[in-house]
Each structure stands twice: as structure tokens, then as C-alpha cells.
Design a protein around this motif. Structure first.
Motif, PDB file in Angstrom:
ATOM      1  N   THR A 207     -37.817  31.545  33.730  1.00  0.00           N
ATOM      2  CA  THR A 207     -36.628  31.217  32.948  1.00  0.00           C
ATOM      3  C   THR A 207     -35.497  30.848  33.897  1.00  0.00           C
ATOM      4  OG1 THR A 207     -35.136  32.007  31.228  1.00  0.00           O
ATOM      5  CG2 THR A 207     -35.847  33.599  32.878  1.00  0.00           C
ATOM      6  N   LYS A 208     -34.317  30.626  33.346  1.00  0.00           N
ATOM      7  CA  LYS A 208     -33.189  30.206  34.180  1.00  0.00           C
ATOM      8  C   LYS A 208     -32.773  31.346  35.108  1.00  0.00           C
ATOM      9  CE  LYS A 208     -28.926  27.574  33.762  1.00  0.00           C
ATOM     10  NZ  LYS A 208     -29.546  26.301  34.129  1.00  0.00           N
TER      11      LYS A 208
ATOM     12  N   ASN B 290     -35.048  31.585  26.586  1.00  0.00           N
ATOM     13  CA  ASN B 290     -35.283  30.143  26.676  1.00  0.00           C
ATOM     14  C   ASN B 290     -34.403  29.585  27.786  1.00  0.00           C
ATOM     15  OD1 ASN B 290     -35.190  27.252  26.249  1.00  0.00           O
ATOM     16  ND2 ASN B 290     -36.096  27.615  24.246  1.00  0.00           N
ATOM     17  N   ALA B 291     -35.014  28.939  28.763  1.00  0.00           N
ATOM     18  CA  ALA B 291     -34.256  28.441  29.920  1.00  0.00           C
ATOM     19  C   ALA B 291     -33.219  27.402  29.517  1.00  0.00           C
ATOM     20  CB  ALA B 291     -35.217  27.860  30.959  1.00  0.00           C
ATOM     21  N   ARG B 292     -33.521  26.562  28.531  1.00  0.00           N
ATOM     22  CA  ARG B 292     -32.600  25.499  28.129  1.00  0.00           C
ATOM     23  C   ARG B 292     -31.392  26.056  27.394  1.00  0.00           C
ATOM     24  NH1 ARG B 292     -35.587  20.640  25.232  1.00  0.00           N
ATOM     25  NH2 ARG B 292     -33.454  19.893  25.383  1.00  0.00           N
ATOM     26  N   GLU B 293     -31.556  27.176  26.704  1.00  0.00           N
ATOM     27  CA  GLU B 293     -30.466  27.746  25.914  1.00  0.00           C
ATOM     28  C   GLU B 293     -29.748  28.879  26.633  1.00  0.00           C
ATOM     29  OE1 GLU B 293     -32.450  29.028  22.454  1.00  0.00           O
ATOM     30  OE2 GLU B 293     -32.941  27.027  21.724  1.00  0.00           O
TER      31      GLU B 293
ATOM     32  N   GLU C  95     -27.752  29.129  29.253  1.00  0.00           N
ATOM     33  CA  GLU C  95     -26.349  28.953  29.638  1.00  0.00           C
ATOM     34  C   GLU C  95     -25.419  29.105  28.443  1.00  0.00           C
ATOM     35  OE1 GLU C  95     -23.562  25.799  32.149  1.00  0.00           O
ATOM     36  OE2 GLU C  95     -25.689  25.387  31.784  1.00  0.00           O
TER      37      GLU C  95
ATOM     38  N   ARG D 238     -30.934  10.609  22.674  1.00  0.00           N
ATOM     39  CA  ARG D 238     -31.769  11.348  23.613  1.00  0.00           C
ATOM     40  C   ARG D 238     -32.427  12.552  22.964  1.00  0.00           C
ATOM     41  NH1 ARG D 238     -28.089  12.551  28.710  1.00  0.00           N
ATOM     42  NH2 ARG D 238     -26.650  13.067  27.013  1.00  0.00           N
TER      43      ARG D 238
ATOM     44  N   SER E 271     -37.526  12.287  20.869  1.00  0.00           N
ATOM     45  CA  SER E 271     -38.535  11.995  21.876  1.00  0.00           C
ATOM     46  C   SER E 271     -38.968  10.538  21.786  1.00  0.00           C
ATOM     47  CB  SER E 271     -39.752  12.916  21.688  1.00  0.00           C
ATOM     48  OG  SER E 271     -40.365  12.676  20.432  1.00  0.00           O
TER      49      SER E 271
END
Length: 517
Positions: A151-152, A257-260, A262, A403, A406
Motif C-alpha cells: 500500500t502507500k 487502498n493505495a490510491r485513496e 492520501e 481519464r 478506461s
């Protein structure tokens, strides 16, 4: 059990402050050992088949029989036995451990400093458990676990002013795996809970000062929390189970979740700052306010997701309108091309009819058909230019405006429908121009070849006789009457038949009546 007896002895001595224990990967050192305690440790080590050495404060080597009660403190170095990791107490094969830990002090030290091993065997652990990146089990036990996906990194979200970073690089080391629980009655489990609480709390802050003792949450309003003595040796007063569980839940929600991560980190740190009214101690503040702050952060995140969903739906609606508009424009271009081609074909057919029925100049036919073909050609070229411009705009704006879609979704929702309309236009215009070009060439040839055939053909027998070419009747001599008329017109002629049928009732033919019709 001999290993466990030795470990328990060392733990009891360390808790009461009678000795200091320092444990390494293959050995451990027990210092400040009084002579009577040296004999107890040596006896337990011998029963456990551990090799050991005894040193005084000057570093001189001593044998066990040379240690007397009137001597000062000693230092004992114990070498961990070479454990057979291929067989357990039950005789079944087990996984090879990356690290063997004997004492509570050693376990605390390894947790604080970190170790690359993924499987830790801890003496006296009892109930096994695992985090998302490590497995902890008793000596001789086997434990299967699956490594969680990365993960982040928390260090990317927390600003530290100290030279030595205290925020863990991998938060998965401190997050319990799904379905895992801790036994707070077990001292080793409580040690792990304390270290996890300290590490995860630092992952939730916005900033950490240069001393590493103050965590800052920006808010607003700004909040500073002081870190208590989380690394105390007295594990009988640990962080409460409620605080440990809430911190586990909060950190798992943020870094799941790495994308969420932050966005969730910002929301949770802001809610933590707003939950209390004043600065305080980290442990006490989290016990009182972290659960409610986590609930508020989840609500705020859901609201932000709803706003994003609304924006996404609006963008999708605008995209649908744009696709419909582009498709309709491509269809209109197809209709215009069909109309232009149909008009040109009709003009060509009219020119053919005019050339057959009238004496029209062939050059005028060529000029008129050329203009009709040029009109159709310009209509098709303008349509193709429009299609090309639209395709270039889609390729330019797709990665900037859409973006969130997909490549496959964009192709299915946008590219395929518009491409179908463009394909229809291209086919109609291409084949229409080919057919019109062939018709134009044919009309050119017909315009000149038909004139040559007409000039060489004979006139038809039923061609009308001009009035100037009609035969004039001769006027009979005066006084001859019907006889003279009979001589003038043979009996088998039309004029003679007329004069014969008229008979005596006919008046005398006047000179003006001698012409037929």
C-alpha cells in the motif's frame, strides 16, 4: 519446556530489574547479574543445552565454579541453540523461521528496530497471530500466512523534522491480518500492541517534530499531541485494548487502498484535530476521540465520493450528448453526400434526355455535367474533412477530460458508435463518387458520339413536307369544265377522286382552290 523455563526466568529477572537483557539474532547477553543469579541462569541454560560464557565487569572469563557471592556483578552471554526447523514437536514438517526470539526485551527490541524476516518464532508466545506482512508463532509451531499487497508508504504522507525517521516505511507490518486477534492477557501480545499503537499513531499525523515526541494534526484547528512513554518495560500498564483496536481500524481504513490513502489520511487527520478542544496526551486523546473522528471521516469520505459520483455522472451525460451530436453530424454529412450525388445523377439523366430530344450543343452537356460532378465532389470532401477534424479532437481530449474511463470503456461508449457512422459515410461517398465518375465519363462520350450518328443517318420517310415543297395544281383552261378537270387529275389520284365525288353539285373550282390544303 527447558527453553521456555530459561526464557521465563530471564523475563522475570528483567521485569524486576535484577538483570539487563540484550538479545541478538543468534545470542543474547545478560548483564548486571549478581553471583547467586548467575548460578540460577547457568543451571537453566545447562538444562536447556545452551552454551554460555561468564564475564566479569573487566571482561575476564570465569568458570561457573569460580563465581562466589562476594564478587561483584557478572555478564553472561548465551548462544541460542541451532534449532531443527525441519521437524516440530509433533514430527510434522514446519516452515523455517527467519528469526527466533527468546525474551520479552528482545521481542520489544526487534519490533522497535525492525527485522527483514517474515516469520518470527517467539518463545512463550502461546497463541499465534499474523499481521499483513509478518507471522508470529511459538517455537516449533508452523503457521501459513499470505503477504498482503503493498500500500502507500506512510512516510510519503507524514512530514518529519527529525534526522531519524520514526514513521514506519511499511504500514502492513503493524496492521493485523483479517480475522486475527490479540490476547491482552499475554505479555508478548501486549508488547506487540504497544508497538503497533505507537507506529500506527505516527502514520495518522500530519507532522512530527524534531524530537519525535509531538504529533501535529493540522485541522483546522491545529492540534498537538504528546507521545507518552510507549516503550516502557512495565507491560502491566499497556495501551488499552479499545485504543489499540480503534487505531488498527483507523489505519486499516486509511491505508487499505493505495490510491485513496492520501485523501482518507487528510480527512481523518482533520477530523482528529476537530474532535477535541485542547492539546493532550496521545493515548488519552485517542481513547476519547479517535472512534468518533473515524466515523466523521468515513461520512466525509462518502460525501466526497458522492460529489465525485455526481461530477462523473454529469461528465458521462455530457459525453453522451457529445457522442450523439457527433454521430448526428456524421449522419447529416452522409445525407448531404447522398443528396449531392443524387442531384448530380439526376442532372446527368436530364442532359441525356435533352441531347436525344433536342439539338443541344455537346459542349454545354460537358460543362453542365462537370459542374454537377464538382458539386458532389466538394460535398464529399467537406464531409471527410469534418470527420477527420472530429477524430483528431477526440484523440486530443480523451486523456484530458475522460481519464476516468478506461480505454475499453471509452472505445465502447464513444469510439465504436462514431466509427460506425463515419464508416457509413466513407462507404457511401466513396462508392457514390466512383459511380458518378463513371456516369460522367459515359455522358461525355454519349454527348459527342450521338451527334456523329445523327448527322450520318437518313431522314425518316414520314418527315413532314415543307409548304414551299408541296406541288401546286394546274388551273384548267376556261370552258373545259369537268372534262378539263379529269384531264388535269388522273382518275387514280386523290385530286381526281375528289373532283369525281363532288360531281355536278360542286361549283366551279376557283383558281384559289386549286391548291391542296
Amino acid at each position: 519446556m527447558s527453553h521456555l523455563s530459561l526464557g521465563n526466568l530471564l523475563n522475570d529477572l528483567n521485569r524486576t530489574g535484577q538483570v539487563l537483557v540484550s538479545e541478538g539474532v543468534t545470542s543474547l547477553a545478560v548483564s548486571d547479574v549478581m553471583p547467586e543469579v548467575v548460578h540460577n541462569i547457568a543451571r537453566s541454560a545447562t538444562e536447556a543445552s545452551w552454551r554460555f560464557k561468564i564475564f566479569d565487569r573487566e571482561g575476564s572469563d570465569y568458570e561457573l565454579e569460580d563465581v562466589h557471592e562476594d564478587f561483584g556483578s557478572f555478564r553472561i552471554e548465551l548462544e541460542k541453540p541451532s534449532l531443527d526447523a525441519g521437524s516440530a514437536t509433533s514430527g510434522e514438517p514446519v516452515l523455517t523461521a527467519d528469526l527466533y526470539v527468546v525474551t520479552e526485551a528482545g521481542f520489544r527490541s526487534f519490533l522497535r528496530k525492525g527485522h527483514a524476516g517474515q516469520r518470527w518464532c517467539v518463545l512463550g508466545l502461546g497463541q499465534s497471530f499474523s499481521s499483513r506482512a509478518r507471522a508470529y508463532c511459538e517455537w516449533g509451531d508452523a503457521m501459513e500466512f499470505s503477504m498482503a499487497s503493498a500500500t502507500k508508504a506512510p512516510r510519503l504522507l507524514v512530514k518529519e523534522s527529525a534526522a531519524v525517521r520514526t514513521v514506519p516505511d511499511n504500514v502492513n507490518d503493524w496492521l493485523l491480518a483479517e480475522g486475527q486477534h490479540l490476547d491482552t492477557s499475554n505479555p508478548l501480545h501486549r508488547i506487540w500492541a504497544i508497538q503497533a499503537f505507537d507506529a500506527l499513531s505516527r502514520c495518522l499525523a500530519n507532522e512530527i517534530d524534531s524530537t519525535g515526541a509531538t504529533l501535529t494534526f493540522k485541522g483546522p484547528p491545529k492540534l498537538n499531541l504528546t507521545v507518552g512513554d510507549m516503550e516502557q518495560t512495565d507491560v502491566t500498564t499497556p495501551v488499552s485494548l479499545l485504543a489499540a483496536e480503534v487505531v488498527q481500524e483507523a489505519a486499516a481504513w486509511v491505508f487499505d487502498n493505495a490510491r485513496e490513502a492520501e485523501v482518507k489520511h487528510i480527512l481523518l487527520s482533520a477530523e482528529i484535530a476537530r474532535s477535541g478542544r485542547a492539546d493532550g496526551v496521545l493515548n488519552e486523546y485517542f481513547v476519547a476521540h479517535l472512534a468518533s473522528a473515524l466515523d466523521c471521516a468515513k461520512i466525509a469520505y462518502q460525501m466526497s465520493i458522492s460529489e465525485i459520483t455526481k461530477d462523473t455522472l454529469k461528465s458521462l451525460g455530457d459525453l453522451r450528448k457529445a457522442v450523439t451530436e457527433e454521430t448526428s453530424k456524421a449522419t447529416d454529412a452522409t445525407r448531404q453526400a447522398v443528396a449531392a450525388l443524387g442531384t448530380s445523377f439526376t442532372a446527368g439523366l436530364g442532359l441525356i434526355v435533352a441531347r436525344v430530344t433536342t439539338q443541344i450543343n455537346a459542349s454545354l452537356i460537358v460543362i453542365a455535367m462537370t459542374i454537377a460532378f464538382g458539386y458532389a465532389l466538394l460535398s464529399v470532401i467537406s464531409g471527410r474533412k469534418f470527420v477527420s477534424i472530429q477524430r483528431g479532437l477526440r484523440d486530443e481530449w480523451q486523456p484530458k477530460l475522460y481519464r476516468f474511463l478506461s480505454v475499453d470503456e471509452f472505445r465502447k461508449m464513444v469510439a465504436d458508435p462514431i466509427r460506425d457512422a463515419e464508416t457509413l459515410f466513407n462507404r457511401v461517398s466513396r462508392w457514390g463518387l466512383v459511380m458518378l465518375g463513371a456516369a460522367t465519363v459515359g455522358i461525355y462520350v454519349f454527348a459527342f458520339t450521338y451527334d456523329a450518328v445523327e448527322s450520318s443517318a437518313q431522314k425518316p420517310a414520314t418527315e413532314a413536307v415543307k409548304p414551299s415543297e408541296r406541288p401546286m395544281l394546274k388551273t384548267p383552261p376556261a370552258g373545259r369544265g369537268a372534262e378539263s378537270r379529269s384531264e388535269s387529275f388522273p382518275a387514280d389520284s386523290v385530286e381526281g377522286s375528289y373532283i369525281f365525288l363532288s360531281g355536278p353539285s360542286s361549283n366551279q373550282i376557283q383558281p384559289s382552290d386549286t391548291q391542296i390544303f
